[in-house]
Write a protein that holds these residues in place. Structure first.
Motif, PDB file in Angstrom:
ATOM      1  N   GLU A   1       0.863  -1.168  -0.078  1.00  0.00           N
ATOM      2  CA  GLU A   1       0.018  -0.019  -0.070  1.00  0.00           C
ATOM      3  C   GLU A   1       0.745   1.181  -0.003  1.00  0.00           C
ATOM      4  O   GLU A   1       0.435   2.316  -0.685  1.00  0.00           O
ATOM      5  N   GLN A   2       1.869   1.341   0.930  1.00  0.00           N
ATOM      6  CA  GLN A   2       2.608   2.440   0.775  1.00  0.00           C
ATOM      7  C   GLN A   2       3.400   2.691  -0.678  1.00  0.00           C
ATOM      8  O   GLN A   2       3.723   3.809  -1.221  1.00  0.00           O
ATOM      9  N   VAL A   3       3.796   1.485  -1.354  1.00  0.00           N
ATOM     10  CA  VAL A   3       4.548   1.676  -2.636  1.00  0.00           C
ATOM     11  C   VAL A   3       3.481   1.931  -3.817  1.00  0.00           C
ATOM     12  O   VAL A   3       3.969   2.890  -4.625  1.00  0.00           O
ATOM     13  N   LYS A   4       2.244   1.586  -3.525  1.00  0.00           N
ATOM     14  CA  LYS A   4       1.407   1.938  -4.565  1.00  0.00           C
ATOM     15  C   LYS A   4       0.999   3.491  -4.215  1.00  0.00           C
ATOM     16  O   LYS A   4       1.037   4.318  -5.294  1.00  0.00           O
ATOM     17  N   ALA A   5       1.000   4.023  -3.247  1.00  0.00           N
ATOM     18  CA  ALA A   5       0.580   5.548  -2.907  1.00  0.00           C
ATOM     19  C   ALA A   5       2.025   6.254  -3.149  1.00  0.00           C
ATOM     20  O   ALA A   5       1.704   7.536  -3.815  1.00  0.00           O
ATOM     21  N   ALA A   6       3.014   5.860  -3.008  1.00  0.00           N
ATOM     22  CA  ALA A   6       4.284   6.508  -3.306  1.00  0.00           C
ATOM     23  C   ALA A   6       4.369   6.660  -4.846  1.00  0.00           C
ATOM     24  O   ALA A   6       4.823   7.662  -5.438  1.00  0.00           O
ATOM     25  N   LEU A   7       4.305   5.473  -5.625  1.00  0.00           N
ATOM     26  CA  LEU A   7       4.307   5.265  -7.027  1.00  0.00           C
ATOM     27  C   LEU A   7       3.203   6.439  -7.610  1.00  0.00           C
ATOM     28  O   LEU A   7       3.657   7.208  -8.534  1.00  0.00           O
ATOM     29  N   THR A   8       2.008   6.425  -7.226  1.00  0.00           N
ATOM     30  CA  THR A   8       1.040   7.188  -7.498  1.00  0.00           C
ATOM     31  C   THR A   8       1.417   8.876  -7.535  1.00  0.00           C
ATOM     32  O   THR A   8       1.348   9.386  -8.415  1.00  0.00           O
ATOM     33  N   GLN A   9       2.012   9.108  -6.326  1.00  0.00           N
ATOM     34  CA  GLN A   9       2.393  10.407  -6.112  1.00  0.00           C
ATOM     35  C   GLN A   9       3.555  10.835  -6.780  1.00  0.00           C
ATOM     36  O   GLN A   9       3.593  12.102  -7.625  1.00  0.00           O
ATOM     37  N   VAL A  10       4.723   9.891  -6.968  1.00  0.00           N
ATOM     38  CA  VAL A  10       5.794  10.250  -7.941  1.00  0.00           C
ATOM     39  C   VAL A  10       5.464  10.456  -9.461  1.00  0.00           C
ATOM     40  O   VAL A  10       5.826  11.323 -10.147  1.00  0.00           O
ATOM     41  N   LEU A  11       4.522   9.689  -9.981  1.00  0.00           N
ATOM     42  CA  LEU A  11       4.089   9.791 -11.457  1.00  0.00           C
ATOM     43  C   LEU A  11       3.312  10.967 -11.457  1.00  0.00           C
ATOM     44  O   LEU A  11       3.331  11.764 -12.463  1.00  0.00           O
ATOM     45  N   THR A  12       2.297  11.299 -10.717  1.00  0.00           N
ATOM     46  CA  THR A  12       1.463  12.488 -10.736  1.00  0.00           C
ATOM     47  C   THR A  12       2.086  13.647 -10.655  1.00  0.00           C
ATOM     48  O   THR A  12       2.008  14.591 -11.439  1.00  0.00           O
TER      49      THR A  12
END
Length: 146
Positions: free
Chosen positions: A39-50
């Motif tokens: 869940e942390q990886v998904k949130a961080a990945l979404t943040q970085v790409l956005t």
């Protein structure tokens, strides 16, 4: 006579420009394991790409795709890409929980480029800021894994 010579010259230039063989580009892909819950990886990945200008869409709980990255803010982004040419990129990623505290990540960047209005889009090597390696570095920074 000059018109005929001009046509022959243009035809031969076109034939020569099409005669070279294309070299396949290396895949811009990274597969790794991160010491963080999924869940942390998904949130961080979404943040970085956005933050990088991508519109993120999670297809399901494990697969992410993006649209093409916005090169500039505002309504002129489409004109910039269409008229002047640039490198446009999009991302696909998949995540899978290995344990409660580790996640497998596969991140792939697809880039296309052109250099003017009269050329067509073709596969190119990713620009360094959009490369999979740089996206992974930004992700690790966000997760504080470096």
């Amino acid at each position: 006579m000059n018109l005929r010579m001009g046509l022959v010259l243009v035809a031969s230039m076109l034939a020569l420009s099409c005669s070279s063989t294309l070299q396949p580009l290396p895949d811009d892909r990274i597969e790794t394991r991160l010491a963080a819950p999924i869940e942390q990886v998904k949130a961080a990945l979404t943040q970085v790409l956005t933050e990088g200008g991508y519109e993120v869409d999670w297809n399901d709980d494990h697969t992410l795709t993006t649209g093409y990255r916005d090169e500039m803010q505002g309504p002129w982004n489409w004109l910039y890409r269409w008229r002047f040419g640039t490198i446009k990129s999009r991302v696909q990623a998949s995540v899978a929980a290995e344990t409660d505290q580790s996640t497998a990540l596969k991140l792939e960047v697809f880039s296309e480029g052109k250099d003017g209005i009269f050329t067509s889009w073709e596969d190119v090597q990713s620009a360094l800021p959009q490369s999979a390696e740089n996206q992974l570095r930004l992700l690790k920074n966000t997760l504080k894994l470096l």
